[in-house]
Design an enzyme around this catalytic site. Structure first.
Site, PDB file in Angstrom:
ATOM      1  N   CYS A  32      -8.158   3.062   1.041  1.00  0.00           N
ATOM      2  CA  CYS A  32      -7.607   2.036   1.938  1.00  0.00           C
ATOM      3  C   CYS A  32      -7.930   0.632   1.424  1.00  0.00           C
ATOM      4  O   CYS A  32      -9.087   0.324   1.105  1.00  0.00           O
ATOM      5  CB  CYS A  32      -8.159   2.224   3.347  1.00  0.00           C
TER       6      CYS A  32
ATOM      7  N   CYS B 285      -1.621  -0.900   8.974  1.00  0.00           N
ATOM      8  CA  CYS B 285      -1.363  -2.261   8.466  1.00  0.00           C
ATOM      9  C   CYS B 285       0.113  -2.578   8.644  1.00  0.00           C
ATOM     10  O   CYS B 285       0.920  -2.324   7.748  1.00  0.00           O
ATOM     11  CB  CYS B 285      -1.762  -2.363   6.994  1.00  0.00           C
TER      12      CYS B 285
ATOM     13  N   CYS C  15       0.839  -1.194   0.000  1.00  0.00           N
ATOM     14  CA  CYS C  15       0.000   0.000   0.000  1.00  0.00           C
ATOM     15  C   CYS C  15       0.878   1.249   0.000  1.00  0.00           C
ATOM     16  O   CYS C  15       1.854   1.337   0.749  1.00  0.00           O
ATOM     17  CB  CYS C  15      -0.890  -0.005   1.239  1.00  0.00           C
TER      18      CYS C  15
ATOM     19  N   CYS D 162       0.954   5.508   7.518  1.00  0.00           N
ATOM     20  CA  CYS D 162      -0.310   5.159   8.155  1.00  0.00           C
ATOM     21  C   CYS D 162      -0.103   4.411   9.466  1.00  0.00           C
ATOM     22  O   CYS D 162      -0.624   4.803  10.506  1.00  0.00           O
ATOM     23  CB  CYS D 162      -1.151   4.333   7.189  1.00  0.00           C
TER      24      CYS D 162
ATOM     25  N   GLU E 216     -25.158  -7.916  29.689  1.00  0.00           N
ATOM     26  CA  GLU E 216     -24.504  -6.728  29.146  1.00  0.00           C
ATOM     27  C   GLU E 216     -24.894  -5.517  29.986  1.00  0.00           C
ATOM     28  O   GLU E 216     -26.068  -5.352  30.334  1.00  0.00           O
ATOM     29  CB  GLU E 216     -24.914  -6.526  27.685  1.00  0.00           C
TER      30      GLU E 216
ATOM     31  N   ASP F  20     -15.917 -12.611  25.964  1.00  0.00           N
ATOM     32  CA  ASP F  20     -15.255 -11.913  24.863  1.00  0.00           C
ATOM     33  C   ASP F  20     -15.035 -10.465  25.309  1.00  0.00           C
ATOM     34  O   ASP F  20     -15.715  -9.543  24.855  1.00  0.00           O
ATOM     35  CB  ASP F  20     -16.129 -11.982  23.606  1.00  0.00           C
TER      36      ASP F  20
ATOM     37  N   TYR G 165     -20.368 -10.063  28.562  1.00  0.00           N
ATOM     38  CA  TYR G 165     -19.997  -9.023  27.589  1.00  0.00           C
ATOM     39  C   TYR G 165     -20.766  -9.250  26.280  1.00  0.00           C
ATOM     40  O   TYR G 165     -20.203  -9.158  25.192  1.00  0.00           O
ATOM     41  CB  TYR G 165     -18.499  -9.045  27.268  1.00  0.00           C
TER      42      TYR G 165
ATOM     43  N   GLN H 161     -18.735  -7.243  14.647  1.00  0.00           N
ATOM     44  CA  GLN H 161     -17.384  -7.480  14.159  1.00  0.00           C
ATOM     45  C   GLN H 161     -17.158  -6.782  12.817  1.00  0.00           C
ATOM     46  O   GLN H 161     -18.003  -6.844  11.931  1.00  0.00           O
ATOM     47  CB  GLN H 161     -17.137  -8.982  14.003  1.00  0.00           C
TER      48      GLN H 161
ATOM     49  N   CYS I 242      -9.308 -10.426  21.483  1.00  0.00           N
ATOM     50  CA  CYS I 242      -8.590  -9.744  20.407  1.00  0.00           C
ATOM     51  C   CYS I 242      -7.202  -9.308  20.879  1.00  0.00           C
ATOM     52  O   CYS I 242      -6.494  -8.601  20.153  1.00  0.00           O
ATOM     53  CB  CYS I 242      -9.382  -8.539  19.906  1.00  0.00           C
TER      54      CYS I 242
END
Length: 445
Positions: free
Chosen positions: A152, A78, A69, A75, A326, A377, A305, A276, A404
């Site tokens: 992008c 990535c 890119c 940036c 939640e 999560d 969560y 997501q 994550c």
């Protein structure tokens, strides 16, 4: 004074996807350098850390791709787009294996057949360049300078087109970009959410005021260019903050949300809903998590969560009963809507702090308040001690931990290990191709 240039060879990639070299008895991160490569670098300080700036690659690695890119160096979003995709998957597998050395044979990270254009939640920032021209893009890494970029590669191509159209409208209708320092101007950001399966589009201009003279012209331009556009919501944010969205919003077209399909179910997505960003890989992630957990009709599952109920409702396809917990009331309302939309009968959604709910379950143990499987999560920071203590007090048979951030996941898994829980399965999933981000599933019992 011209900076001195040094020749160094990359040793490995760190957890942030940066090449690391040995220099003067120190390990120096060099973004953009791959293991085994000989590169020319200069050194600079960032806070209390010394970093290397890659000036050129003298001996490139076979892992390097030439299709990079053009915004890669500035940036910072990535970190791995200069690496061939197969090797990105190997790198992520190795990272997880190093974090969990006690678990042998971590399976290869589940990747994508087509890893481009996967982000279906996108936002752009508006400002002016040095020549005074209005630009749209993202902040350069570690700065508050806007990098002009409307192409992008990891964003949904339709979202890129929307950004360019908004930019065109600003120029054509004299809509001024918002200036945080002066408080003047109108348009600050634009958020775009697109349905992977449905093709529906949501556009959320983030503005200094919910009504301004040129708004109708901008709305008409968007609807003309994008007939499939489903809803437009103006969001007000006139505060000095790094948050994109403010508290107030006004629906100017459509119903204020879009819908998308995941794992055979339909979900409502509002401007602030969690969903997501990579829907095709989300389906891979959730189906793999359900498979690892071995959930059956005999199981009662607690989804902590739970957000807007995505995992809760998918788990309900396999389980006898699922409760989603939640703390965000708006998210719970969306979750209940999604449950009715999909005609799911074996779920309930509770608006409460998950730790407090689990403490109550541990005290008021009964047939109707018993869970043998817990799905968690949490955010990148992981779970707090209060949550983990309540979890071990409730003592579910199986815990499915989706994260994550495998670094904080490792910390939390170690805590659970002190109370007898052992790792029974691990599976990394590539939710964020071209970046150093890793989504990881850990099954404990």
């Amino acid at each position: 004074m011209k900076k001195k240039v040094y020749r160094v060879r990359g040793k490995y990639l760190d957890e942030f996807g940066r090449g690391v070299v040995s220099f003067n008895h120190s390990m120096i991160p060099v973004p953009g350098l791959l293991p085994g490569e000989l590169g020319e670098i200069t050194l600079y300080r960032k806070g209390d850390q010394t970093l290397g700036r890659l000036m050129s690659v003298v001996e490139p690695s076979g892992e390097r791709t030439e299709d990079v890119c053009p915004h890669f160096e500035k940036c910072g979003g990535c970190q791995l787009c200069h690496m061939k995709y197969d090797r990105q998957l190997d790198y992520k597998t190795q990272q997880v294996a190093m974090l969990f050395p006690g678990f042998k044979n971590v399976p290869r990270t589940l990747g994508m057949a087509e890893p481009g254009g996967y982000r279906h939640k996108v936002h752009a920032t508006f400002g002016r360049n040095r020549q005074g021209r209005i630009i749209a893009g993202i902040y350069e890494e570690g700065t508050h300078r806007i990098l002009s970029a409307t192409d992008c590669r990891i964003q949904d191509p339709v979202a890129n087109q929307v950004i360019r159209t908004v930019l065109e409208g600003m120029e054509q209708y004299k809509i001024q970009p918002y200036n945080e320092d002066t408080g003047k101007g109108m348009l600050r950001h634009v958020l775009i959410r697109t349905g992977y399966k449905t093709g529906q589009i949501m556009v959320v201009p983030v503005v200094a005021a919910l009504s301004f003279p040129q708004e109708n012209k901008l709305v008409r331009l968007l609807l003309k260019r994008f007939p499939q556009l489903t809803t437009i919501v103006f969001n007000k944010n006139d505060r000095k903050t790094s948050m994109v969205l403010g508290r107030e919003e006004r629906i100017v077209y459509g119903q204020g949300y879009i819908e998308d399909e995941l794992c055979g179910m339909t979900f409502r997505i509002s401007p602030k809903s969690f969903y997501q960003v990579n829907p095709p890989q989300a389906q891979v992630l959730y189906e793999k998590a359900m498979s690892m957990a071995g959930i059956t009709q005999k199981d009662r599952v607690l989804d902590t969560y739970c957000g807007t109920g995505t995992i809760t409702l998918i788990a309900a396809k396999y389980a006898g009963w699922v409760t989603g917990v939640e703390v965000n009331r708006g998210a719970v309302e969306d979750a209940r809507f999604n449950g009715k939309k999909n005609n799911v009968k074996n779920t309930e959604f509770v608006c409460a702090d998950a730790a407090e709910y689990m403490r109550q379950v541990a005290v008021d143990f009964s047939k109707d308040k018993y869970y043998n499987v817990v799905i968690m999560d949490p955010p990148r920071s992981g779970s707090d001690p209060g949550f983990l203590k309540a979890l071990v007090r409730m003592r579910p048979e199986r815990i499915v931990y989706i994260s994550c951030n495998p670094v904080t996941q490792k910390r939390d898994v170690a805590f659970l290990g002190r109370y007898g829980y052992k790792i029974r399965g691990i599976c990394p999933v590539d939710m964020f191709p071209m970046t150093a981000g890793i989504e990881n599933i850990v099954l404990l019992s």
